[in-house]
Design an enzyme around this catalytic site. Structure first.
Site, mmCIF file in Angstrom:
data_model
loop_
_atom_site.group_PDB
_atom_site.id
_atom_site.type_symbol
_atom_site.label_atom_id
_atom_site.label_comp_id
_atom_site.label_asym_id
_atom_site.label_seq_id
_atom_site.Cartn_x
_atom_site.Cartn_y
_atom_site.Cartn_z
ATOM 1 N N GLU A 15 0.825 -1.207 0.000
ATOM 2 C CA GLU A 15 0.000 0.000 0.000
ATOM 3 C C GLU A 15 0.864 1.264 0.000
ATOM 4 O O GLU A 15 0.412 2.329 0.399
ATOM 5 C CB GLU A 15 -0.960 -0.029 1.188
ATOM 6 C CG GLU A 15 -2.041 -1.089 1.020
ATOM 7 C CD GLU A 15 -2.798 -1.370 2.311
ATOM 8 O OE1 GLU A 15 -3.838 -0.739 2.518
ATOM 9 O OE2 GLU A 15 -2.345 -2.208 3.102
ATOM 10 N N SER A 74 -6.571 -2.796 1.746
ATOM 11 C CA SER A 74 -6.920 -2.263 0.430
ATOM 12 C C SER A 74 -7.469 -3.338 -0.505
ATOM 13 O O SER A 74 -7.294 -3.256 -1.715
ATOM 14 C CB SER A 74 -5.717 -1.566 -0.219
ATOM 15 O OG SER A 74 -5.428 -0.365 0.467
ATOM 16 N N TYR A 84 -9.439 3.919 -4.659
ATOM 17 C CA TYR A 84 -8.509 5.038 -4.817
ATOM 18 C C TYR A 84 -8.626 5.799 -6.124
ATOM 19 O O TYR A 84 -7.827 6.673 -6.401
ATOM 20 C CB TYR A 84 -7.070 4.540 -4.613
ATOM 21 C CG TYR A 84 -6.905 3.884 -3.259
ATOM 22 C CD1 TYR A 84 -7.085 4.621 -2.094
ATOM 23 C CD2 TYR A 84 -6.622 2.524 -3.144
ATOM 24 C CE1 TYR A 84 -6.977 4.028 -0.850
ATOM 25 C CE2 TYR A 84 -6.505 1.915 -1.902
ATOM 26 C CZ TYR A 84 -6.683 2.685 -0.764
ATOM 27 O OH TYR A 84 -6.580 2.087 0.457
ATOM 28 N N ARG A 100 -11.282 2.761 12.027
ATOM 29 C CA ARG A 100 -12.397 2.747 11.071
ATOM 30 C C ARG A 100 -12.901 1.319 10.952
ATOM 31 O O ARG A 100 -12.111 0.393 10.733
ATOM 32 C CB ARG A 100 -11.945 3.261 9.716
ATOM 33 C CG ARG A 100 -13.100 3.804 8.863
ATOM 34 C CD ARG A 100 -12.703 3.974 7.425
ATOM 35 N NE ARG A 100 -12.602 2.680 6.789
ATOM 36 C CZ ARG A 100 -11.592 2.305 5.995
ATOM 37 N NH1 ARG A 100 -10.609 3.120 5.714
ATOM 38 N NH2 ARG A 100 -11.580 1.090 5.470
ATOM 39 N N ASP A 123 -15.219 -1.380 9.076
ATOM 40 C CA ASP A 123 -15.928 -1.683 7.832
ATOM 41 C C ASP A 123 -16.996 -2.735 8.102
ATOM 42 O O ASP A 123 -16.736 -3.733 8.780
ATOM 43 C CB ASP A 123 -14.938 -2.207 6.777
ATOM 44 C CG ASP A 123 -13.906 -1.158 6.375
ATOM 45 O OD1 ASP A 123 -14.148 0.030 6.646
ATOM 46 O OD2 ASP A 123 -12.868 -1.536 5.784
ATOM 47 N N GLU A 129 -14.094 -5.814 9.383
ATOM 48 C CA GLU A 129 -12.741 -5.592 9.904
ATOM 49 C C GLU A 129 -12.637 -4.229 10.568
ATOM 50 O O GLU A 129 -13.485 -3.364 10.358
ATOM 51 C CB GLU A 129 -11.718 -5.669 8.765
ATOM 52 C CG GLU A 129 -11.960 -4.624 7.690
ATOM 53 C CD GLU A 129 -10.688 -4.059 7.089
ATOM 54 O OE1 GLU A 129 -9.586 -4.398 7.534
ATOM 55 O OE2 GLU A 129 -10.806 -3.234 6.174
ATOM 56 N N ASN A 178 -9.807 -1.077 11.007
ATOM 57 C CA ASN A 178 -8.532 -0.515 10.523
ATOM 58 C C ASN A 178 -7.953 0.429 11.559
ATOM 59 O O ASN A 178 -8.661 1.316 12.043
ATOM 60 C CB ASN A 178 -8.772 0.285 9.242
ATOM 61 C CG ASN A 178 -9.339 -0.598 8.146
ATOM 62 O OD1 ASN A 178 -8.607 -1.340 7.511
ATOM 63 N ND2 ASN A 178 -10.648 -0.550 7.951
ATOM 64 N N GLY A 190 -7.075 5.264 5.805
ATOM 65 C CA GLY A 190 -6.558 6.101 4.720
ATOM 66 C C GLY A 190 -6.894 7.570 4.932
ATOM 67 O O GLY A 190 -7.935 7.914 5.506
HETATM 68 N N1 LIG Z 1 -17.915 -11.167 3.569
HETATM 69 C C1 LIG Z 1 -17.991 -10.264 2.599
HETATM 70 N N2 LIG Z 1 -19.112 -10.151 1.839
HETATM 71 C C2 LIG Z 1 -19.197 -9.248 0.836
HETATM 72 N N3 LIG Z 1 -18.202 -8.411 0.498
HETATM 73 C C3 LIG Z 1 -17.063 -8.462 1.216
HETATM 74 C C4 LIG Z 1 -16.892 -9.394 2.293
HETATM 75 N N4 LIG Z 1 -15.661 -9.207 2.805
HETATM 76 C C5 LIG Z 1 -15.083 -8.226 2.096
HETATM 77 N N5 LIG Z 1 -15.921 -7.770 1.135
HETATM 78 C C6 LIG Z 1 -15.605 -6.681 0.179
HETATM 79 O O1 LIG Z 1 -14.198 -6.529 0.088
HETATM 80 C C7 LIG Z 1 -13.781 -5.244 0.586
HETATM 81 C C8 LIG Z 1 -12.496 -5.362 1.391
HETATM 82 O O2 LIG Z 1 -12.687 -6.253 2.470
HETATM 83 P P1 LIG Z 1 -12.199 -5.952 3.951
HETATM 84 O O3 LIG Z 1 -12.607 -7.107 4.806
HETATM 85 O O4 LIG Z 1 -12.673 -4.608 4.392
HETATM 86 O O5 LIG Z 1 -10.605 -6.013 3.823
HETATM 87 P P2 LIG Z 1 -9.485 -4.897 3.513
HETATM 88 O O6 LIG Z 1 -10.182 -3.581 3.343
HETATM 89 O O7 LIG Z 1 -8.591 -4.930 4.704
HETATM 90 O O8 LIG Z 1 -8.787 -5.365 2.298
HETATM 91 C C9 LIG Z 1 -14.951 -4.767 1.443
HETATM 92 O O9 LIG Z 1 -14.935 -3.361 1.525
HETATM 93 C C10 LIG Z 1 -16.137 -5.362 0.703
HETATM 94 O O10 LIG Z 1 -16.506 -4.570 -0.404
HETATM 95 MG MG LIG Z 2 -11.692 -2.743 4.538
#
Ligand SMILES: Nc1ncnc2c1ncn2[C@@H]1O[C@H](COP(=O)(O)OP(=O)(O)O)[C@@H](O)[C@H]1O
Ligand SMILES: [Mg+2]
Length: 314
Positions: A15, A151, A220, A259, A261, A274, A276, A280
């Site tokens: 990143e 990301s 991004y 943050r 999510d 998750e 963070n 960002g």
């Molecule tokens: N279980 C899930 N179901 C649907 N979409 C998901 C799921 N997990 C992740 N995503 C999608 O992938 C993106 C990134 O996942 P995330 O768990 O936030 O990991 P990171 O942001 O650390 O890479 C999320 O913002 C979402 O759009």
């Molecule tokens: Mg995320």
């Protein structure tokens, strides 16, 4: 001139480019607020550079490995330099989706159902033969993600059992631990938390990726995602997601900022994907967007985070 602040950015993390964008923007804001700023693209000389520059405070604008996983935080503790954002424990826990999700489950913070497996489980004890069971338990698509990455790098959605092996290989190229997670249909929201003693939740941001999912490009690239701040949810749901975010923040013993999510499932309600610990700070980032909605412009947000770290350093 106020305090001399080093803004840590870049490094070798995947990143890197995002962090450089966060770091430059933060540096400009700090300068505008009258601080003396040294921008540091981190490398193997980081510790000696910090000593030489005699910085009074570090602003961590790093994302990913080293910057967000507790490593840099640990070094700064050793050096007695106050720094912005959550400490070593919170960073380690937040960065590892397996550890944080296990804690969420224990403390009744709803999170999508999941299984955690390591590269060794596949190589040495034949975990591949259990993938049919994984699919029947989680349903399809199965979300496959590296345990420690950000990301959305390395995240794949396997539509069926036959797509799982390649999704796993992709995720395992980022980390030797992976999360296999139930796919959650429904609105995506992200809730930022700011605060020292009493963490406060900012307005939720609703995220609609125009193409595919909220992947690296959608995150991004200006115009690739629609954001609604505040999210188009009613008051009760707003309170619910904000309460959940604060609960997750406190559970991981975070301070200053985080943050969270989430996705809102029609039946199960909000599920935490998750947390963070180094959100960002780019032009398209969610925390600055939420702060602006709450009446806090970017320089004020940065100044508040610096203020928390300074208060600790005294
Ligand atoms: N279980 C899930 N179901 C649907 N979409 C998901 C799921 N997990 C992740 N995503 C999608 O992938 C993106 C990134 O996942 P995330 O768990 O936030 O990991 P990171 O942001 O650390 O890479 C999320 O913002 C979402 O759009
Ligand atoms: Mg995320």
């Amino acid at each position: 001139m106020k305090e001399k602040i080093a803004v840590l950015m870049g490094g070798r993390s995947l990143e890197r480019e995002v962090s450089l964008r966060s770091g430059h923007r933060v540096s400009e804001a700090l300068k505008a607020k009258g601080h003396s700023v040294v921008k540091l693209d981190i490398d193997e000389h980081l510790v000696s550079t910090l000593k030489k520059e005699k910085v009074e405070l570090v602003y961590i604008a790093l994302h990913g490995k080293f910057g967000e996983d507790g490593t840099i935080q640990q070094l700064l503790e050793i050096m007695d330099i106050p720094y912005t954002g959550p400490g070593v424990f919170s960073s380690m826990m937040g960065f590892d989706k397996i550890l944080s999700k296990e804690l969420f489950v224990q403390e009744d913070i709803p999170t999508p159902e999941f299984f955690a497996l390591s590269a060794g489980a596949f190589k040495e004890i034949g975990a591949s033969a259990a993938l049919d069971e994984v699919v029947s338990k989680l349903g399809t698509p199965v979300v496959v993600k590296p345990a420690r990455q950000g990301s959305a790098l390395g995240i794949k959605f396997a539509k069926n059992a036959s797509e799982l092996p390649s999704a796993l290989i992709a995720a395992l190229s980022y980390d030797d631990k992976v999360v296999l997670e139930r796919y959650v249909e429904g609105m995506e929201v992200s809730v930022s938390i700011v605060g020292n003693i009493e963490p406060r939740a900012l307005p939720p941001v609703e995220i609609i990726a125009k193409k595919g999912f909220f992947d690296f490009e959608s995150m991004y690239t200006m115009g690739m995602t629609d954001y609604f701040v505040p999210a188009r949810i009613d008051e009760a749901m707003t309170s619910r997601v904000q309460e959940l975010a604060v609960k997750a923040h406190k559970l991981l013993r975070c301070r200053d900022v985080s943050r969270v999510d989430m996705r809102i499932d029609a039946k199960a309600g909000p599920l935490v994907l998750e947390l963070n610990t180094s959100p960002g700070m780019t032009e398209t980032s969610l925390l600055p967007m939420a702060a602006a909605e709450a009446g806090m412009e970017f320089p004020e947000l940065v100044e508040e985070l610096v203020g928390f770290a300074l208060a600790r350093g005294k």
